[in-house]
Write an enzyme that holds these catalytic residues in place. Structure first.
Site, PDB file in Angstrom:
ATOM      1  N   CYS A  60       8.350  44.510  20.767  1.00 42.68           N
ATOM      2  CA  CYS A  60       9.611  45.256  20.712  1.00 42.68           C
ATOM      3  C   CYS A  60      10.834  44.356  20.597  1.00 42.68           C
ATOM      4  CB  CYS A  60       9.767  46.140  21.944  1.00 42.68           C
ATOM      5  SG  CYS A  60       8.260  46.982  22.459  1.00 42.68           S
ATOM      6  N   HIS A  63      12.636  54.863  19.844  1.00 47.88           N
ATOM      7  CA  HIS A  63      12.282  53.444  19.990  1.00 47.88           C
ATOM      8  C   HIS A  63      11.674  52.958  18.674  1.00 47.88           C
ATOM      9  CE1 HIS A  63      11.122  49.686  21.399  1.00 47.88           C
ATOM     10  NE2 HIS A  63      10.421  49.977  22.484  1.00 47.88           N
ATOM     11  N   SER A  99      40.934  30.693 -44.762  1.00 47.14           N
ATOM     12  CA  SER A  99      41.937  29.794 -45.311  1.00 47.14           C
ATOM     13  C   SER A  99      42.253  28.681 -44.322  1.00 47.14           C
ATOM     14  CB  SER A  99      43.185  30.584 -45.720  1.00 47.14           C
ATOM     15  OG  SER A  99      44.074  29.755 -46.433  1.00 47.14           O
ATOM     16  N   HIS A 110      18.112  47.441  26.482  1.00 46.33           N
ATOM     17  CA  HIS A 110      16.827  47.782  25.868  1.00 46.33           C
ATOM     18  C   HIS A 110      16.569  49.271  26.063  1.00 46.33           C
ATOM     19  CE1 HIS A 110      12.959  46.886  24.158  1.00 46.33           C
ATOM     20  NE2 HIS A 110      12.314  47.330  25.218  1.00 46.33           N
TER      21      HIS A 110
END
Length: 978
Positions: free
Chosen positions: A162, A332, A605, A295
């Site tokens: 994780c 998650h 020319s 977390h």
């Protein structure tokens, strides 16, 4: 404020999560408390969080064949597109940025391989085990992206469960600070399979019993699995410029070791230790942090352990500190969880708002957070304290690897001074560019940008700079000059142009470029004036060349761009020819400075002498002297007139029958110029009017390239006999022959004398130019007469060069016309120098519009709604045998359109691994012995099929039948014995 030399800037972000496919939508969802989890489903199961665009992929953009895309894990594909998007968000084109780019990524397990690829016999046979491994194994996630995008820094696949993606960020930061790389992309991706996955709850699971994730809420009993992906782009802060969203000022990684109940259990001591280390690296105190993105999984044990570690480290007295967890919104996302939390915190630091943790039906009260300074906002709150905004992000992996990152608000960009502000409001014309891998993507990207301009108000110079410097330059291109005098007008102009943007031709490598150089008779008043004001380098070249003309005895041309239209000097051949010489040579130098180098020059020319000077037949000084002398001699000839007829040469001569007139130039098959005494020319014009033939009198005082120039031609040849002449270094087309000027002609004074007095075979030279098949033709002089003629000739010849003028005819500003020509050259592949300055900070614009082609292996697991790749019908062949079988096997190997005889294995994107697998399959199917060399020597399908048929014809089938009989006998004996 932290020292920039020890900080790393977050300069780009990209993500895909449930409910959002871009940072802006993600941020809006957070602020409005959106929960993008399905919860309980009608069938009683619980929903998993999914994000969009899992099965779709732009294989062509990244150089994969359909079969390669189909065999590649969608996690690898999603990560590839996200890295591209994040680099665009950062305004970085890694092909032109000199820095080394590192890749630090992780992904979820490779279930796609075993659930889908390995169950698809066709795909396994077509791809082979090695290609399947390359497309699916985690080992090749980062290195595969480095290969597809051409990134040369460290490329590491990171796997710590994780905490994977936040650990990847930490490693990227370390790599930048130790100068292993100069730019780093870091993040992670997890795809939940099957695509309609859901779950059921069992007592004791870490997943939520009601499909809702409720971090730090009483009664919360689990998390919700979800797919997600996120990537950040990082640079050393001192080198990041103005496009900084936030600074990483500290980070740390550790592991809990054995200080926990089991391998899967968290440790408050390990988490506290990693937080303290990150703060120490940042040189900050805990009280400096105003927001921690935790977390926060919503599991009872996990939340309790994390709050304990937070209280130990951040719980001391200080300003209030908000806690949050994005998992309440999106679930998650496993390996991607850390970087998605980081992106949330980066956006919070950038915008100065702390998003709420959304309240959901069924929530209990908030748990005790462990410290008075902590609070869990349920509504968006402003940043506490009023000082520098600082935040922190935690990610803890199953298995004990912990990561913590500390963020800070970047210093405010330096304010623009008044001159810069005035410049941004009253800007010079700029060039807007877009490119894509195919025309459809170009159109989609243009529409998306037009829609953004309807809503946003970015400074136009910054926008144009971002488009040029911050986007990869792909084969299908579009460019348009933006000339509005202020930002609002310029944005409206650009939005309008974008809605009609289209480009059907692809750029080529090293395109052939031709330049037309007109002669006397083009409109000279004001020519070059506006471009010189807009381009100081062009002005300097023009002034230097005018000085060279004066130095070798020519007229004073200073200020000539301001001469009025009736100024007699503009009819004086001794002045106009040197004036054309300086103007056209300055334009050629401007092209060269831009990186546009012609391979063929066609001058009319006096324009041929300019071409010869550029081709180094003359030095610049000698070329100037030759043009000055040529103009002087021609100006001494008897007065005369010239008129252009819309008629062929034979018809023109018939009209001039009995008149003392000469064919001075054949500019096209239907455009001829005749000249002579003025009364004779006037009579010719009356005859033409009587027959309805259009004529245009030229602004000249003489009949050039007529019998009146005989003495001038002889004298000019004598003069050139005193000059050293060299063979041309690039192709110059001759006015006399209409063919490339030979070394003998170029070094012959007599040739240049004849060139002065004879008919200009410009139309023949145009035909010769078109035979050389240039992709780009530019007219380097005032007006647009010769590009018009060339366009008509090109249509008649079935050629399609891009044709543009460098100055135009005065109807648009010269600088705008010039930019349009540069843009036209760029669309065909010319590598021009940047026509706009790099932005002070990349403008956040809509990114590349990927193709929505769906790739998926099968057969699916039960109940899986599998997207299918659209397949072309099998090729029709006259041969129902070997050729048809080979076409089937090639088709299987590549996927995509039906195989044609002219298709080349390697041009289709084939690799040596793919070749080896294809040869094995063909050998087994047709019982021939093929070596890898066969595909290299016979790489087109037709050649390969012919080679296989030859091998079959040469095969000794009697020996083959004997071997088969022995094998069958051996099998029979084995069966009897068993």
């Amino acid at each position: 404020m932290e020292e920039l030399d020890s900080a790393v800037a977050v300069v780009g972000v990209a993500l895909r999560v449930p409910g959002a496919a871009d940072p802006d939508t993600f941020w809006e969802n957070l602020l409005t408390e959106q929960v993008s989890l399905p919860g309980e489903l009608p069938d009683g199961t619980l929903g998993v969080g999914h994000f969009d665009r899992v099965a779709d992929f732009d294989a062509e953009l990244f150089g994969l064949t359909p079969t390669q895309a189909e065999v590649t894990d969608p996690q690898h594909r999603v990560a590839t597109e996200l890295v591209w998007q994040a680099l665009e968000d950062a305004g970085i084109d890694t092909e032109r940025d000199p820095g080394r780019v590192g890749v630090f990524l992780g992904c979820g397990d490779n279930a796609y391989r075993y659930q889908y690829v390995e169950t698809d016999d066709r795909l396994r046979r077509a791809a082979g085990r090695q290609q399947i491994s390359l497309g699916n194994d985690k080992d090749f996630l980062a290195t595969g992206i480095a290969y597809r995008l051409g990134l040369t820094g460290p490329s590491l696949t990171v796997q710590t469960a994780c905490s994977t993606s936040l650990v990847a960020v930490h490693l990227a930061v370390r790599s930048l600070l130790t100068y292993e790389c100069d730019i780093a992309v870091a993040g992670g991706v997890t795809v939940q399979l099957p695509l309609d996955a859901n779950y059921t709850y069992s007592e004791g699971d870490i997943v939520s019993p009601d499909g809702r994730c409720r971090p730090f809420t009483q009664g919360s009993r689990g998390t919700v699995p979800a797919g997600g992906a996120g990537v950040v782009v990082l640079r050393r802060a001192a080198e990041a410029g103005g496009a900084v969203r936030a600074l990483v000022v500290g980070s740390a990684v550790n592991n809990d070791g054995a200080d926990r109940m089991s391998l899967a259990a968290p440790s408050p001591r390990g988490q506290a230790a990693v937080i303290r280390e990150a703060l120490e690296v940042a040189g900050l105190e805990a009280g400096d942090i105003g927001f921690v993105e935790t977390h926060g999984t919503g599991t009872e044990l996990g939340d309790r352990v994390e709050l304990s570690a937070l209280a130990e480290t951040y719980g001391e007295a200080g300003d209030s500190c908000a806690l949050g967890s994005v998992k309440a919104n999106i679930g998650h996302t496993d390996t991607a969880a850390g970087v998605i939390g980081l992106i949330k915190a980066v956006l919070a630091v950038q915008h100065g708002d702390i998003p709420p943790t959304p309240a959901q039906p069924g929530d209990g009260p908030d748990v005790e957070l462990g410290a008075e300074r902590f609070h869990l906002p349920r509504k968006t709150v402003s940043w506490p304290g009023g000082g520098v905004r600082r935040a922190a992000v935690s990610s803890f992996g199953l298995g004990g690897t912990n990561a913590h990152v500390v963020l800070a608000q970047p210093p405010a960009p330096a304010a623009l001074d008044s001159a810069a502000l005035e410049s941004s409001e009253q800007h010079r014309p700029g060039l807007a560019v877009l490119s894509a891998a195919d025309p459809e993507a170009l159109a989609r990207t243009a529409r998306s940008l037009a829609e953004r301009l309807d809503k946003a108000q970015p400074p136009i110079t910054e926008l144009l700079g971002t488009l040029w410097h911050g986007r990869r330059q792909l084969p299908y291109r579009w460019a348009v000059p933006v000339e509005g005098l202020d930002d609002s007008v310029a944005r409206r102009e650009l939005a309008t142009a974008l809605r009609g943007a289209e480009q059907s031709r692809a750029a080529v490598t090293n395109p052939r470029i031709a330049v037309l150089l007109p002669g006397q008779g083009v409109p000279m008043p004001g020519a070059g004036r506006e471009l010189a004001r807009a381009d100081s380098d062009f002005a300097a070249d023009l002034a230097a060349l005018q000085g060279e003309v004066r130095r070798v005895g020519g007229p004073d041309l200073q200020g000539s761009a301001d001469w009025s239209a009736d100024d007699p000097r503009l009819l004086d051949t001794s002045v106009v020819q040197p004036l054309l010489f300086t103007l056209e040579l300055a334009l050629l130098r401007s092209l060269d400075r831009q990186g546009i180098r012609p391979s063929v020059l066609l001058g009319h020319s006096v324009g041929e002498l300019v071409a010869a000077t550029w081709a180094e037949v003359f030095t610049v000084a000698d070329g100037a002297a030759a043009v000055i002398e040529r103009g002087r001699l021609m100006s001494l000839a008897a007065a005369g007139a010239m008129t252009a007829l819309r008629a062929g040469e034979a018809a023109a001569l018939e009209l001039a029958d009995g008149l003392a007139l000469d064919v001075c130039a054949v500019n096209a098959h239907d455009t001829v110029v005749l000249g002579g005494d003025e009364p004779e020319v006037a009579e010719l014009e009356r005859r033409c009017a009587g027959r309805g033939i259009r004529v245009v009198r030229l602004a000249t005082a003489h009949a050039f390239h007529s019998r009146t120039m005989a003495e001038a031609a002889d004298a000019f040849a004598d003069f050139l006999g005193t000059l050293p002449l060299k063979a041309p270094r690039v192709t110059v087309l001759s006015n006399l022959t209409g063919q490339p000027l030979t070394a003998e002609q170029a070094t012959s004074a007599a040739y240049w004398g004849r060139q002065l007095g004879s008919t200009v075979r410009f139309g023949d030279a145009v035909d010769a130019l078109l035979e050389l098949d240039p992709q780009v033709v530019l007219e380097a002089g005032p007006g647009r007469a010769f590009t018009g003629q060339l366009r008509r000739a090109a249509r008649a010849a079935g050629r399609t060069p891009v044709v543009a003028e460098l100055l135009g005819d005065g109807r648009r500003a010269e600088s705008v016309v010039h930019l349009a020509a540069l843009g036209a050259a760029w669309t065909l592949g010319c590598g021009i120098t940047p026509p706009v300055a790099a932005p002070s900070g990349a403008v956040r614009l809509p990114g590349y519009s990927f193709a929505d082609t769906r790739y998926w292996a099968g057969p699916a697991v039960a109940g899986e709604p599998v997207p299918q790749v659209v397949r072309e019908p099998e090729p029709e062949t006259a041969d129902g045998g070997t050729v048809a079988i080979l076409a089937e096997l090639w088709q299987e190997s590549f996927g995509g359109p039906a195989i044609r005889p002219e298709d080349n294995f390697f041009e289709l994107g084939g690799t040596s691994l793919q070749a080896a697998q294809l040869l094995n399959v063909v050998s087994d199917r047709l019982l021939v012995d093929l070596r890898l060399q066969e595909i290299y020597e016979h790489s087109s399908f037709a050649d390969f099929a012919a080679r296989v048929e030859d091998l079959i014809a040469d095969r000794d089938d009697s020996e083959l039948m004997r071997l088969l009989a022995e094998l069958e006998a051996a099998d029979g004996t084995q069966e009897q014995n068993s």
